[in-house]
Design an enzyme around this catalytic site. Structure first.
Site, PDB file in Angstrom:
ATOM      1  N   LYS A  98       0.849  -1.183   0.000  1.00  0.00           N
ATOM      2  CA  LYS A  98       0.000   0.000   0.000  1.00  0.00           C
ATOM      3  C   LYS A  98       0.886   1.235   0.000  1.00  0.00           C
ATOM      4  O   LYS A  98       1.988   1.222   0.551  1.00  0.00           O
ATOM      5  CB  LYS A  98      -0.902   0.030   1.256  1.00  0.00           C
ATOM      6  CG  LYS A  98      -1.712   1.316   1.409  1.00  0.00           C
ATOM      7  CD  LYS A  98      -2.478   1.374   2.713  1.00  0.00           C
ATOM      8  CE  LYS A  98      -3.159   2.732   2.860  1.00  0.00           C
ATOM      9  NZ  LYS A  98      -3.946   2.847   4.102  1.00  0.00           N
TER      10      LYS A  98
ATOM     11  N   GLU B 205      -8.621  12.440  12.942  1.00  0.00           N
ATOM     12  CA  GLU B 205      -7.953  11.194  13.354  1.00  0.00           C
ATOM     13  C   GLU B 205      -7.003  11.371  14.529  1.00  0.00           C
ATOM     14  O   GLU B 205      -5.972  12.041  14.428  1.00  0.00           O
ATOM     15  CB  GLU B 205      -7.183  10.597  12.171  1.00  0.00           C
ATOM     16  CG  GLU B 205      -6.568   9.235  12.473  1.00  0.00           C
ATOM     17  CD  GLU B 205      -6.042   8.533  11.240  1.00  0.00           C
ATOM     18  OE1 GLU B 205      -5.546   7.397  11.385  1.00  0.00           O
ATOM     19  OE2 GLU B 205      -6.131   9.114  10.135  1.00  0.00           O
TER      20      GLU B 205
ATOM     21  N   GLU C 106      -7.970  -2.216   3.225  1.00  0.00           N
ATOM     22  CA  GLU C 106      -7.099  -1.084   3.536  1.00  0.00           C
ATOM     23  C   GLU C 106      -7.144  -0.767   5.025  1.00  0.00           C
ATOM     24  O   GLU C 106      -6.119  -0.513   5.661  1.00  0.00           O
ATOM     25  CB  GLU C 106      -7.535   0.142   2.720  1.00  0.00           C
ATOM     26  CG  GLU C 106      -6.703   1.384   2.971  1.00  0.00           C
ATOM     27  CD  GLU C 106      -7.224   2.601   2.232  1.00  0.00           C
ATOM     28  OE1 GLU C 106      -6.831   3.719   2.607  1.00  0.00           O
ATOM     29  OE2 GLU C 106      -8.037   2.437   1.296  1.00  0.00           O
TER      30      GLU C 106
ATOM     31  N   GLU D 155     -11.680  11.339  -4.221  1.00  0.00           N
ATOM     32  CA  GLU D 155     -11.560  11.344  -2.762  1.00  0.00           C
ATOM     33  C   GLU D 155     -10.709  12.512  -2.287  1.00  0.00           C
ATOM     34  O   GLU D 155     -11.055  13.194  -1.305  1.00  0.00           O
ATOM     35  CB  GLU D 155     -10.954  10.025  -2.277  1.00  0.00           C
ATOM     36  CG  GLU D 155     -10.808   9.954  -0.760  1.00  0.00           C
ATOM     37  CD  GLU D 155     -10.295   8.609  -0.288  1.00  0.00           C
ATOM     38  OE1 GLU D 155      -9.457   8.581   0.639  1.00  0.00           O
ATOM     39  OE2 GLU D 155     -10.737   7.574  -0.823  1.00  0.00           O
TER      40      GLU D 155
END
Length: 399
Positions: A153, A203, A247, A383
């Site tokens: 990733k 986050e 993910e 996104e």
């Protein structure tokens, strides 16, 4: 010798006072250090002592500064506040403020619901770096390399450079960001001469409160819709998306592996839940644990996690190399961490996303997306455009 931790006398939960949190928000001026979390609001003014940049581990330098701060400032309740960049070799922007004011969380202050007065209209010029088309080609190429087995990733970002002929109104931006998502993590901290990092991150990287740690990795996202039925459909589809669930699982496992050595007990829910900002839906997992060693600080934990696969990729070292090859800019503070820590080791560190850096008349916005083998150029470009919306709305600009 490592300085011992002291008992926490610094940041007890402030009593709820109508308008106390919004008063700190309104008092912010460029050069101050402002941070609002779901637990408290902090405003640091001036600089008593800066955390130095040298070959020692950052955690050791912060311990030393906090141990010496009471003698240098006369304040037994000193905290370090500021940001740590994405690159491990770049200097941090951390300091003990000359004065610190605290209040309850913004989300608990009813006055946060009041609208922000409009500032003067500005005609923003927007430059994409790279362009949407170039970013899409990078995403497609990285996804093909992942499918070929080169790495697992990578998170690829892009920027928007905004100019309008005058310096941006940072206090106004901060107030708009805070009111758009008052339950998140809103921040404005200096990162260099005439340079300020400002943003509203959803986050939490990690927090420590006594012996308890909490981390809240987010990975897997979809833009929200203004149509209620479509918005609900998107939330449901995210919870069932194999690509996004994979993910997310990669990130959660990396967080568990990093934190487990510090813990006598760690709890990781089996399935993610959903959290939302005004612009995005995110898959979320809240990880909790009890520390095996009470001397482990919030920054010790944050440093073990930084950077997570949610902002870098896996394997980490290779992902950094891939990022350097694709991104035509220096991330600086973006995808680093921003937060605070006191002399007892308690603190909160947030992933530096949904942010911009202001330097003079230039405002540089950042947004990224996690790329895996199933990623598509169109979806990831969309996104990042949706993630830009948080800040574009705060400044009155459009992509």
């Amino acid at each position: 010798m490592t300085a011992p931790l002291r008992a926490s006398t610094v940041l007890p939960a402030p009593p709820a006072v109508l308008g106390a949190a919004t008063a700190l928000l309104d008092a912010y001026r460029p050069g101050d250090r402002f941070l609002a979390t779901p637990r408290r609001t902090l405003l640091g003014e001036g600089v008593a002592v800066r955390v130095p940049h040298d070959a020692r581990p950052l955690t050791e330098r912060v311990r030393e500064v906090l141990a010496d701060a009471p003698e240098r400032t006369g304040d037994p309740g000193a905290v370090v506040m500021g940001s740590v960049p994405f690159s491990p070799d770049a200097p941090p922007a951390l300091a003990v403020p000359a004065s610190l004011r605290t209040a309850p969380a913004l989300v608990e202050d009813p006055l946060i619901a009041l609208p922000v007065a409009d500032g003067p209209r500005r005609d923003w010029q927007v430059r994409e770096v790279p362009s949407g088309a170039e970013y899409g080609r990078a995403v497609a190429d990285a996804a093909a390399r992942i499918r070929a087995g080169e790495f697992d990733k990578v998170v690829l970002a892009r920027t928007l450079e905004l100019t309008c002929g005058q310096e941006p109104d940072l206090p106004l931006m901060l107030r708009r960001l805070a009111r758009r998502d008052p339950g998140g993590y809103t921040f404005a901290v200096p990162t260099g001469p005439r340079r300020t990092l400002v943003g509203a991150s959803p986050e939490l990287l990690v927090s420590r409160r006594g012996a308890t740690l909490t981390a809240n990795p987010l990975a897997g996202s979809l833009p929200r819709s203004t149509d209620l039925a479509e918005d609900v459909r998107r939330a449901h589809s995210l919870l069932e998306s194999p690509k996004d669930l994979h993910e997310h699982a990669v990130v959660v496992e990396a967080v568990r592996e990093a934190l487990a050595p510090f813990c006598s007990r760690i709890e990781v829910p089996e399935h993610p839940t959903l959290v939302n900002t005004a612009a995005m839906w995110h898959l979320s997992t809240t990880v909790t644990g009890e520390l095996a060693d009470p001397g482990t600080t919030a920054l010790d934990l944050a440093s073990s996690l930084h950077p997570t696969p949610a902002v870098c990729g896996t394997p980490t070292g290779l992902a950094r190399e891939v990022i350097a090859g694709y991104e035509p800019f220096d991330r600086g503070a973006y995808t680093g961490m921003v937060g605070w820590q006191d002399a007892s080791g308690d603190g909160e560190w947030v992933v530096t996303i949904r942010c911009a850096e202001a330097e003079g008349a230039l405002l540089r916005l950042f947004a990224g997306a996690g790329i895996v083998g199933a990623s598509s150029a169109e979806a990831e470009t969309a996104e990042t455009a949706a993630k830009f919306r948080t800040f574009l709305n705060a400044v009155g600009a459009a992509l």
